[in-house]
Design a protein around this motif. Structure first.
Motif, PDB file in Angstrom:
ATOM      1  N   GLY A  82       1.075  -1.092   0.020  1.00 51.89           N
ATOM      2  CA  GLY A  82      -0.246  -0.322  -0.281  1.00 51.89           C
ATOM      3  C   GLY A  82       0.793   0.809  -0.052  1.00 51.89           C
ATOM      4  O   GLY A  82       2.054   1.166  -0.015  1.00 51.89           O
ATOM      5  N   ARG A 145      -6.307   7.431  -5.627  1.00 49.84           N
ATOM      6  CA  ARG A 145      -6.195   5.958  -4.526  1.00 49.84           C
ATOM      7  C   ARG A 145      -7.041   4.505  -5.729  1.00 49.84           C
ATOM      8  O   ARG A 145      -8.138   5.190  -5.395  1.00 49.84           O
ATOM      9  CB  ARG A 145      -6.661   5.860  -2.922  1.00 49.84           C
ATOM     10  N   GLY A 147      -6.830   1.027  -5.624  1.00 50.93           N
ATOM     11  CA  GLY A 147      -6.817  -0.507  -4.368  1.00 50.93           C
ATOM     12  C   GLY A 147      -5.952  -0.086  -3.647  1.00 50.93           C
ATOM     13  O   GLY A 147      -5.626   0.960  -2.615  1.00 50.93           O
ATOM     14  N   ASN A 148      -5.086  -0.780  -3.343  1.00 52.63           N
ATOM     15  CA  ASN A 148      -3.619  -0.938  -2.189  1.00 52.63           C
ATOM     16  C   ASN A 148      -2.692  -0.316  -2.828  1.00 52.63           C
ATOM     17  O   ASN A 148      -1.871   0.384  -1.740  1.00 52.63           O
ATOM     18  CB  ASN A 148      -2.799  -2.505  -1.995  1.00 52.63           C
ATOM     19  N   SER A 149      -2.971   0.616  -3.334  1.00 51.46           N
ATOM     20  CA  SER A 149      -1.783   2.351  -4.246  1.00 51.46           C
ATOM     21  C   SER A 149      -2.752   3.439  -4.899  1.00 51.46           C
ATOM     22  O   SER A 149      -3.789   3.648  -4.771  1.00 51.46           O
ATOM     23  CB  SER A 149      -0.901   0.613  -4.765  1.00 51.46           C
TER      24      SER A 149
END
Length: 379
Positions: A82, A145, A147-149
């Motif tokens: 992340g 943003r 997802g996780n990134s």
């Protein structure tokens, strides 16, 4: 063996043994640096730190494990994945924390380039722009943003809080943030910005800064060093690389007492006529400041050769030989009163020119022409 963030930060010299974190893995990138298509500067921005955002910005379609096979040191301890606000290259010169702004307007400049206007949720955030006008050039980073990134991109905002004669687009609201964006059909940021949306915004200063007729440069560890006084300043740019340079040009044009002590050259390359950003305004500024500003356009594929008044080709030795006045004359003894600044798309400085039909670097062309490499910088 697994590495700690503290260990990575100790290896912050690209010229010796520089380490970088990419997606939770630590790589020794100093030996890879000479082969990096984007040159040394992008690597230096994240050396001894987390370069995941920078890597995703340019190489999102390539696996780091494949590109850097043989350079991996090991995984990063306690990596949770992340985004990280504290260990990305974006925070190195951050002036403020991330702010929230909403895309409220869009205006076409050409078929693929738009001016986007953002309104901050906190009206006072616009004051940051006023403070940064004394730090030229300056940039902003937009991120969203997913997802996780985060998907993030740097941009050079338009400076509009000045007399209209010095702004290429009239009537833009000075209480909004305005950026020029080139849209790509499959670009991830292009898809996000194609409709009204909220973005996180942060402001950064450049590793180069201009004040009067002097220039300062950030060293490898962020130390700012003076490059002395110059009387000749030349920009060699391509595409949207004109945007940070535009801020510097506006600064000189609106301060004639400073412009009187500096002679400026601009060589601006594009593919075709419709790709030239702010063509008419630049010609107007060249006409109004003919004693201090020399403008040259280069097109590799002009749509109409009969009406095109600029140079047809690319920036190379042939161009310099046919257009000797497009850059400062080379003093017989040295170039210490001349600064040349390069700015273009990723890889432009290293692979943006041709020499005997072979792809080569802009800097190598300048060195062959007789300019001193000590006074050539990338923006």
């Amino acid at each position: 063996a697994a590495c700690t963030l503290e260990q990575v930060k100790e290896h912050n010299n690209l010229k010796k043994d520089g380490w970088m974190i990419i997606k939770g893995h630590v790589y020794s990138v100093s030996k890879y640096a000479p082969y990096h298509p984007g040159g040394f500067y992008d690597l230096a921005r994240a050396i001894g730190d987390d370069g995941t955002d920078l890597y995703d910005e340019v190489h999102h379609y390539v696996k780091a494990s494949s590109m850097l096979r043989g350079f991996e040191i090991g995984p990063l301890k306690e990596y949770k994945g992340g985004p990280s606000d504290n260990t990305t290259y974006l925070t190195r010169r951050m002036h403020e924390h991330w702010k929230i702004a909403k895309l409220v307007a869009s205006k076409d400049l050409n078929p693929s380039v738009k001016v986007l206007s953002f309104e901050f949720n906190n009206k006072n955030d616009i004051e940051v722009l006023r403070k940064l006008e004394s730090v030229l050039p300056w940039h902003c980073t937009l991120r969203k943003r997913k997802g996780n990134s985060y998907i993030s991109r740097p941009f050079s905002p338009l400076v509009v809080d000045m007399p209209s004669s010095f702004t290429p687009i009239k009537g833009l609201d000075p209480n909004l943030l305005h950026i020029v964006v080139k849209f790509y059909q499959r670009g991830r940021m292009s898809q996000i910005l194609s409709q009204p949306t909220e973005m996180q915004v942060a402001f950064t200063s450049s590793h180069l800064s201009f004040s009067g007729n002097s220039m300062h440069v950030d060293g490898m560890r962020g130390r700012r060093k003076a490059q002395g006084v110059f009387t000749s300043l030349a920009f060699i740019v391509a595409g949207t690389g004109i945007l940070p340079v535009l801020q510097i040009l506006q600064y000189y044009f609106k301060n004639p007492e400073i412009l009187d002590s500096v002679r400026i050259w601009l060589v601006y390359s594009n593919v075709s006529e419709e790709d030239i950003i702010f063509h008419d305004w630049l010609k107007e500024m060249a006409a109004d400041n003919s004693n201090n500003f020399t403008l040259s356009f280069i097109l590799s594929k002009p749509q109409n050769l009969k009406t095109w008044e600029g140079y047809h080709g690319v920036f190379d030795l042939a161009f310099l030989q046919e257009n000797p006045s497009s850059l400062p004359r080379i003093p017989a003894e040295d170039n210490q009163d001349t600064r040349i600044v390069l700015c273009g798309p990723p890889g432009y400085e290293d692979y943006g020119a041709l020499d005997n039909d072979k792809q080569t670097s802009i800097k190598s062309i300048l060195l062959k022409a007789g300019f001193d490499g000590k006074y050539i910088e990338s923006l």
